[in-house]
Scaffold this active site. Structure first.
Site, short mmCIF file in Angstrom:
data_model
loop_
_atom_site.label_atom_id
_atom_site.label_comp_id
_atom_site.label_asym_id
_atom_site.label_seq_id
_atom_site.Cartn_x
_atom_site.Cartn_y
_atom_site.Cartn_z
N SER A 76 4.72 7.28 10.31
CA SER A 76 4.76 8.04 11.56
C SER A 76 4.68 7.12 12.78
CB SER A 76 3.60 9.02 11.60
OG SER A 76 2.37 8.32 11.59
N THR A 77 5.23 7.58 13.87
CA THR A 77 5.20 6.80 15.12
C THR A 77 3.75 6.60 15.58
OG1 THR A 77 7.39 7.54 15.74
CG2 THR A 77 5.97 6.82 17.53
N GLU A 78 2.94 7.62 15.37
CA GLU A 78 1.54 7.54 15.80
C GLU A 78 0.82 6.38 15.10
OE1 GLU A 78 -0.47 11.01 14.57
OE2 GLU A 78 -2.34 10.50 15.58
N LYS A 85 0.86 -1.19 0.00
CA LYS A 85 0.00 0.00 0.00
C LYS A 85 0.89 1.24 0.00
CE LYS A 85 -2.06 3.00 2.14
NZ LYS A 85 -1.99 4.46 1.83
N GLU A 102 9.42 15.46 15.58
CA GLU A 102 9.87 15.29 14.20
C GLU A 102 9.16 16.32 13.32
OE1 GLU A 102 8.67 11.66 12.05
OE2 GLU A 102 10.76 11.45 11.48
N GLY A 123 2.27 3.92 13.51
CA GLY A 123 2.98 2.69 13.87
C GLY A 123 2.44 2.09 15.17
N GLU A 143 9.19 0.82 11.05
CA GLU A 143 10.27 1.79 10.86
C GLU A 143 9.62 3.17 10.97
OE1 GLU A 143 12.29 4.41 9.81
OE2 GLU A 143 12.49 3.71 7.74
N CYS A 201 13.33 10.11 7.66
CA CYS A 201 13.14 9.68 9.05
C CYS A 201 14.44 9.76 9.84
CB CYS A 201 12.56 8.28 9.10
SG CYS A 201 13.43 7.13 8.04
P1 NDP Z 1 1.50 8.16 8.10
O1 NDP Z 1 2.19 7.35 9.12
O2 NDP Z 1 0.09 8.55 8.33
O3 NDP Z 1 1.51 7.37 6.69
C1 NDP Z 1 2.36 6.31 6.35
C2 NDP Z 1 1.56 5.27 5.58
O4 NDP Z 1 0.59 4.65 6.42
C3 NDP Z 1 0.77 5.83 4.41
O5 NDP Z 1 0.73 4.88 3.36
C4 NDP Z 1 -0.60 6.03 5.02
O6 NDP Z 1 -1.63 6.13 4.09
C5 NDP Z 1 -0.72 4.78 5.86
N1 NDP Z 1 -1.66 4.84 6.97
C6 NDP Z 1 -2.23 5.91 7.55
N2 NDP Z 1 -3.04 5.53 8.58
C7 NDP Z 1 -2.97 4.18 8.62
C8 NDP Z 1 -3.56 3.19 9.47
N3 NDP Z 1 -4.37 3.51 10.48
N4 NDP Z 1 -3.27 1.90 9.25
C9 NDP Z 1 -2.43 1.54 8.25
N5 NDP Z 1 -1.85 2.42 7.43
C10 NDP Z 1 -2.11 3.72 7.61
O7 NDP Z 1 2.37 9.41 7.78
P2 NDP Z 1 1.87 10.81 7.20
O8 NDP Z 1 1.98 10.71 5.75
O9 NDP Z 1 0.55 11.20 7.71
O10 NDP Z 1 2.95 11.79 7.81
C11 NDP Z 1 2.76 12.30 9.12
C12 NDP Z 1 4.07 12.43 9.84
O11 NDP Z 1 4.67 11.16 9.94
C13 NDP Z 1 5.11 13.25 9.10
O12 NDP Z 1 4.98 14.59 9.36
C14 NDP Z 1 6.39 12.69 9.64
O13 NDP Z 1 6.69 13.31 10.86
C15 NDP Z 1 6.07 11.24 9.89
N6 NDP Z 1 6.52 10.36 8.81
C16 NDP Z 1 7.59 9.58 9.04
C17 NDP Z 1 8.06 8.76 8.05
C18 NDP Z 1 9.23 7.88 8.26
O14 NDP Z 1 9.85 7.46 7.30
N7 NDP Z 1 9.54 7.53 9.48
C19 NDP Z 1 7.48 8.75 6.72
C20 NDP Z 1 6.32 9.58 6.59
C21 NDP Z 1 5.89 10.35 7.61
P3 NDP Z 1 -1.97 7.61 3.52
O15 NDP Z 1 -0.77 8.10 2.83
O16 NDP Z 1 -3.06 7.38 2.57
O17 NDP Z 1 -2.35 8.43 4.70
#
Ligand code: NDP
Length: 515
Positions: A274-276, A221, A426, A278, A295, A329
């Site tokens: 995101s950690t949230e 996904k 972050e 995750g 991760e 990240c």
């Molecule tokens: P998210 O963690 O929301 O998104 C990462 C992936 O998870 C996307 O494919 C997202 O889909 C999907 N997702 C969202 N909610 C769920 C869920 N409940 N269950 C399963 N999958 C889900 O990151 P964001 O894009 O919202 O970014 C927010 C913050 O996260 C950033 O500002 C940054 O701080 C951090 N981040 C960290 C990353 C890293 O590499 N550690 C990478 C990206 C973000 P969709 O895109 O459709 O929302």
């Protein structure tokens, strides 16, 4: 703009910050200060052709080897963040599509992929890797259009590293019994993989290559804002003759990801983001018997000692936080600099930042591209405003932002204290927080004062200090006198709130084997 004269120049029609890129490398700060504005030369626009990739008006889901619309017909638009122009309509996968993809992956696992000898699986991975290389220009342009990152990064980092991952894990496919996981390691089954938008193709490669090499099948996904290169990769899988159902790509939003990770037919969940989210996924998966790797975020310290080669360190600091607009990240978002050299480091850093070019991601001269989404830009704005409100001093080079699209100038905060939000949260943008330390012990204490634990950087002339410090830093990856170096053979991952499990290298296989 530091020692250079600030001016704007239309970088491929987008406008941008311009200055003399060579200035910082030519001499000590005192010399440069004596020649304000004397140094600059103009950059002619050097746009990469958009025509190398043909973008379809609509894209379907990739399930069981073919592209198809979502069962309920829903779609969403993916846009170019540099211009806000829509690029394509993309299918939004719902529960029925998740069911279909997991079923296809299960069938392919049982009937084809698991029984196939590793040496045969390897051939498919090699083919995918070679196709990625052959179509590298197309992938790079598409990545920059959909993500906003500069073409020189997608061209020189994302795409070659993605191909390298497939090559690397192709090499493991027939050697799993020698990987240190027992004489007969077995695959897990169907992997549900959810990836973010910061390195869309590269994260897909990090997830798919080890899973496939180990004999698993996958449902991937991609992030809602960057689905296009994952779909092009699906086309490459078709081209490579990969058996139907071995790789499935479900585009959609967070609810698609949630449906995938909670699906009972999934045996292994791999998530980067995101950690949230995750933590949410960890709650959903708990007690189900599914294997999980996470991760997540980071707030890495990039530590500069007074004996560090300053010009090298400046390049490392810039690479650490301004690469990929700071959407990394493991970004070195906290600069810890020894107090005795803090002024000179900040001064030279500012000079160097004044030479960065912000603008059209498809221009080969561009250093800083667009922020990936309005939502991310809002988050960066909110946190930087909090930084000012809490008393840190904000600095950016004079920099003309394009009128359309999502943009944020390279930004440095000095006078940052450990309790500030910009030192703890972050930001995931081109924003550096500068803190100082006096002794190595203080550097360790400050570097480790974070709930994360993904990465760190050390800049010093002393090898013994590097080894001493690397042992004390609570970070999964420690770079010494360099930053943001990635290699498929090298394991990557964190602990604490940065997640668990390793990707890359021999360690990365463990996540996809019943060990
Ligand atoms: P998210 O963690 O929301 O998104 C990462 C992936 O998870 C996307 O494919 C997202 O889909 C999907 N997702 C969202 N909610 C769920 C869920 N409940 N269950 C399963 N999958 C889900 O990151 P964001 O894009 O919202 O970014 C927010 C913050 O996260 C950033 O500002 C940054 O701080 C951090 N981040 C960290 C990353 C890293 O590499 N550690 C990478 C990206 C973000 P969709 O895109 O459709 O929302």
């Amino acid at each position: 703009m530091g020692g250079g004269k600030a001016r704007s120049s239309p970088a491929s029609g987008q406008g941008g910050a311009t200055a003399d890129r060579g200035a910082a490398a030519r001499g000590p700060a005192s010399e440069l200060a004596a020649e304000p504005g004397a140094s600059a030369w103009q950059y002619a626009p050097a746009p990469e052709s958009r025509d190398v990739v043909s973008i379809e008006p609509e894209y379907g889901l990739f399930v069981a080897g073919t592209f198809r619309p979502a069962a309920d017909g829903r779609t969403f638009a993916t846009i170019n963040p540099a211009t806000e122009e829509p690029l394509a309509q993309v299918a939004a996968a719902g529960q029925a599509d998740v069911d279909a993809a997991v079923t296809a992956a299960r069938t392919a696992y049982e009937q084809v992929w698991k029984p196939m000898p590793g040496s045969e699986r390897a051939k498919y991975l090699y083919r995918i890797a070679r196709q990625l290389q052959e179509r590298a220009r197309e992938f790079a342009v598409l990545e920059s259009l959909d993500n906003g990152k500069p073409i020189k990064e997608s061209r020189d980092v994302d795409i070659p590293l993605a191909a390298a991952h497939f090559f690397y894990y192709a090499g493991w496919a027939d050697k799993l019994e020698h990987a240190g996981f027992g004489p007969d390691p077995r695959p897990i089954g169907v992997a549900g993989q959810v990836i973010p938008w910061n390195f869309p193709l590269l994260m897909a490669a990090w997830k798919l290559a080890p899973a496939l090499a180990a004999g698993n099948t996958c449902v991937l996904k991609p992030a809602e804002t960057t689905p296009l290169t994952a779909l092009l990769l699906a086309e490459v899988c078709q081209q490579a003759g990969l058996p139907p159902g071995v790789v499935n790509v479900l585009t959609g939003a967070g609810d698609t990801g949630a449906a995938l990770v909670s699906h009972p037919g999934v045996n292994k969940v791999a998530f980067t983001g995101s950690t949230e989210v995750g933590k949410e996924i960890a709650r959903v998966v708990a007690g189900t018997g599914k294997k999980l790797t996470l991760e997540l975020g980071g707030k890495a310290a990039n530590i500069v000692f007074d004996d560090a080669p300053v010009e090298q360190a400046i390049e490392g600091i810039v690479n650490g936080i301004f690469f990929n607009q700071g959407h990394v990240c493991c970004a070195g978002s906290r600069l810890l600099v020894q107090e005795s050299v803090a002024d000179i480091v900040v001064e030279r850093l500012q000079r160097r930042l004044a030479t960065l070019r912000l603008g059209d991601p498809l221009d080969k001269n561009t250093d800083i591209g667009a922020i990936n989404s309005r939502q991310q830009l809002d988050k960066i704005n909110e946190l930087t405003q909090a930084g000012e409100a809490e008393g840190a001093q904000r600095w950016s080079p004079p920099c003309q932002l394009p009128a359309k699209g999502y943009w944020f100038p390279p930004t440095v905060f000095t006078g940052v204290s450990q309790s500030h939000r910009i030192a703890r949260e972050e930001i995931f943008g081109p924003v550096l927080s500068v803190l100082t330390f006096r002794t190595p012990d203080e550097a360790v204490a400050k570097a480790n004062n974070t709930p994360y634990g993904l990465s760190a950087g050390i800049w010093t002339d002393k090898g013994s200090r590097i080894l001493w410090l690397a042992q004390k830093l609570r970070a999964g990856v420690v770079w010494a006198n360099t930053y943001n170096r990635f290699d498929p053979a090298s394991p990557f991952g964190g602990y604490q709130e940065s997640g668990y499990g390793r990707e890359g290298g021999r360690h990365g296989l463990a996540a996809y084997l019943n060990v």
